[in-house]
Design an enzyme around this catalytic site. Structure first.
Site, PDB file in Angstrom:
ATOM      1  N   LYS A 148      69.622   3.255  15.167  1.00  0.00           N
ATOM      2  CA  LYS A 148      71.152   3.206  14.374  1.00  0.00           C
ATOM      3  C   LYS A 148      70.804   1.806  13.779  1.00  0.00           C
ATOM      4  CE  LYS A 148      76.027   2.748  14.627  1.00  0.00           C
ATOM      5  NZ  LYS A 148      77.075   3.126  15.551  1.00  0.00           N
ATOM      6  N   ARG A 218      69.468   4.419  20.580  1.00  0.00           N
ATOM      7  CA  ARG A 218      70.360   4.850  21.519  1.00  0.00           C
ATOM      8  C   ARG A 218      69.473   6.200  22.024  1.00  0.00           C
ATOM      9  NH1 ARG A 218      75.837   5.871  17.541  1.00  0.00           N
ATOM     10  NH2 ARG A 218      74.535   7.325  16.565  1.00  0.00           N
ATOM     11  N   ARG A 225      77.449  16.399  17.025  1.00  0.00           N
ATOM     12  CA  ARG A 225      78.961  16.294  16.943  1.00  0.00           C
ATOM     13  C   ARG A 225      79.714  17.327  16.689  1.00  0.00           C
ATOM     14  NH1 ARG A 225      78.304  10.696  15.180  1.00  0.00           N
ATOM     15  NH2 ARG A 225      76.219  10.041  15.820  1.00  0.00           N
ATOM     16  N   ASP A 295      83.698  13.363  13.618  1.00  0.00           N
ATOM     17  CA  ASP A 295      82.268  12.925  13.233  1.00  0.00           C
ATOM     18  C   ASP A 295      81.803  11.985  14.368  1.00  0.00           C
ATOM     19  OD1 ASP A 295      84.069  11.682  11.629  1.00  0.00           O
ATOM     20  OD2 ASP A 295      82.486  10.260  11.509  1.00  0.00           O
TER      21      ASP A 295
END
Ligand code: AMP
Ligand code: MG
Length: 543
Positions: A148, A218, A225, A295
């Site tokens: 990320k 991560r 999602r 989301d």
């Protein structure tokens, strides 16, 4: 980076699961089952665009100037069977910064849409997250590794694809803290400083400033999602929707069997069930996500996308940590269970192309409500050290307690943790939970004593020995949570090049239910200086 240079044979926490097999990340093979199973974008260029029909776009991370490992989670590395890095500039930092891709990696950004603050927002997608691939653990589990802050993707819209150190520290620490609290969550392996600055308008006041950039790696079985399904449904991409659903069911819900109309229904029900359990845990520990857009809702029922989240300090169901949310308080603590139901209804809508039988979807939503209610009741009973809340008068006992907690600013975490120490006439152990002197007024004291007397009588009806009760309460009521002001102290130090506070918090938060008296100061209520300080109470989405 003491953790890297410490003599690991003397680790007081004992061996890490899978350590015997631990190897360097660079020697590992990655799988790319997502890329192979679902439709990809035919366009290979990295420029912002609408991507009709595809579930992802291939895109490589943009290299950064000077990667340095700022934090590493031994626990997460243990899951993956990864050896710890030797120091800040260990070669693994190059991989975790996106500067070096391994041959088996097929990096991509996923396409998703979402309902943001109640409105359909169209295509969003991974604008600053890039999945490297799937790593198989020594236990045979598959873990997606995602960077990320790794640079622009076709979904970056007008933004830069980067993340600042402050929000990355928050995501890194909270992912791991939530896991150790027993809350379903995505994990974090590492935090890498990029050696580059990112320009952000932190207060949205027209004063953008340079800030240190960072990248979190991560880790989760999947980062899919609700929004990944919503985008396909909203554009009438039924084939892509089905392929994505079949892939997710086959890989992540194998117990449901081969995809078929009844299996789609049972899958939706299972998503509802998992989401309900996650929400009950959030309520139990006082976690407020802050941006429960669809989301940001994991299809696996994991807490995902740590942004302007916060922890309830003074118990107040209308509290939201997100300044963007202040006008409507849509994502306030007490709203979260209803918002999750609303989000599940949006997912149900998206799945109508697969599940034509509307009562099946309605049943899933009912399961959500039932599982949330029963899980929350069970957890509340544990927080109070009662075997259940089924007796006459239990509902009133609980309602009255939350009423009292709201009458004067009372720290939720401290109150519940210390309740085990209080007695019918003994209010003293609860004193550290009160933010204002009003709590000690005669009137409030007598309300509290009255409630404690009823509570002691109710607890006396339990067959459990007192020590057993206390043990149950201490397992349900954490002593240590990642209060915003603590995270901010770790951030301020990290911005000065000092990662020791981050390391200390990570260590302490790995055992949130234990006393750890040497870290007592990390279990205090928020100090007054932090009440209105930026980052310590309210946060913007700017990250
Ligand atoms: P979030 O509010 O972080 O969940 O993000 C909402 C959407 O904005 C997602 O599609 C993100 O990928 C995108 N986004 C957030 N920050 C950035 C950024 N710095 N660069 C590009 N896209 C971003
Ligand atoms: Mg997000």
């Amino acid at each position: 980076m003491q953790q890297q240079v410490r003599d690991r044979s003397a680790d007081p926490h004992g061996p890490i699961e899978g350590r015997e097999a631990a190897v360097d990340l660079s020697t590992r093979e990655f799988d790319d089952s997502f890329v192979r199973a679902v439709p990809g974008d035919a366009e290979a260029g990295n420029f912002v665009r609408q991507v009709p029909g595809a579930s992802y776009s291939r895109v490589a991370p943009t290299p950064v100037a000077a990667p340095r490992l700022l934090a590493w989670s031994d626990a997460c590395a243990g899951l993956l069977g990864l050896a710890p890095p030797r120091n800040e500039t260990d070669p693994v930092a190059e991989i975790l910064a996106g500067n070096r891709l391994l041959p088996s990696m097929q990096p991509y950004a996923a396409r998703y849409g979402g309902h943001q603050f109640g409105n359909w927002a169209g295509q969003l997608g991974d604008g600053r997250a890039i999945t490297l691939g799937e790593l198989r653990s020594p236990q045979g589990e598959s873990w997606e590794l995602q960077l990320k802050g790794a640079g622009r993707t076709p979904y970056s819209r007008t933004a830069d694809g980067r993340a600042v150190l402050r929000s990355s520290v928050r995501e890194f620490l909270c992912s791991e803290a939530m896991h150790f609290l027993g809350v379903p969550t995505t994990r974090a392996l590492s935090l890498v400083g990029t050696g580059e600055v990112v320009i952000r308008d932190m207060f949205y006041d027209g004063d953008p400033r340079p800030e240190a950039g960072a990248i979190v790696c991560r880790v989760a079985p999947s980062f899919v999602r609700f929004g990944n399904f919503e985008i396909h449904a909203s554009r009438g991409e039924h084939d892509a929707l089905r392929r994505l659903a079949d892939y997710v069911i086959g890989k992540h819900f194998p117990a449901l069997g081969a995809p078929s109309p009844p299996v789609y229904g049972r899958w939706f029900e299972e998503i509802c069930r998992r989401t309900a359990v996650m929400l009950a845990h959030w309520m139990r520990v006082g976690f407020v996500h802050g941006v429960m857009n669809t989301d940001n809702m994991s299809i696996l029922g994991l807490t995902i996308d740590y942004g302007p989240y916060g922890w309830l300090e003074g118990y107040d169901p209308s509290w939201t940590p997100n300044t963007t949310d202040l006008p409507g308080r849509r994502y306030a603590y007490g709203q979260q269970p209803q918002v999750a139901a609303w989000n599940l209804a949006r997912l149900a809508n998206a799945l109508t192309a697969l599940i034509e039988d509307i009562p099946v979807l309605e049943h899933g939503l009912e399961v959500y409500a039932e599982v949330f209610t029963s899980s929350w009741r069970r957890m509340l009973a544990e927080k109070l050290g009662l075997s259940s809340l089924e007796r006459a008068g239990d509902d009133a006992l609980v309602t009255d307690l939350f009423g009292i907690l709201q009458q004067t600013e009372t720290d939720m975490t401290l109150f519940f943790r210390r309740l085990a120490l209080a007695g019918a006439e003994n209010v003293e152990p609860l004193r550290p939970a009160f933010y204002s002197d009003e709590a000690l007024s005669e009137a409030h004291r007598s309300r509290l004593v009255d409630w404690l007397t009823r509570y002691a009588a109710r607890a006396g009806q339990e067959a459990m020995p007192p020590a057993h009760r206390v043990a149950i309460m201490n397992r349900a009521n954490p002593k240590y949570v990642l209060r915003n002001y603590l995270a901010q102290q770790a951030i301020d130090a990290a911005n000065e090049g000092d990662t020791s506070m981050m390391e200390r918090l990570l260590r302490v938060l790995e055992r949130p239910y234990e006393e750890q008296t040497e870290h007592e100061e990390l279990a205090q209520r928020r100090p007054e200086w932090a009440r209105n300080k930026a980052g310590c109470s309210a946060l913007s989405c700017s990250s």
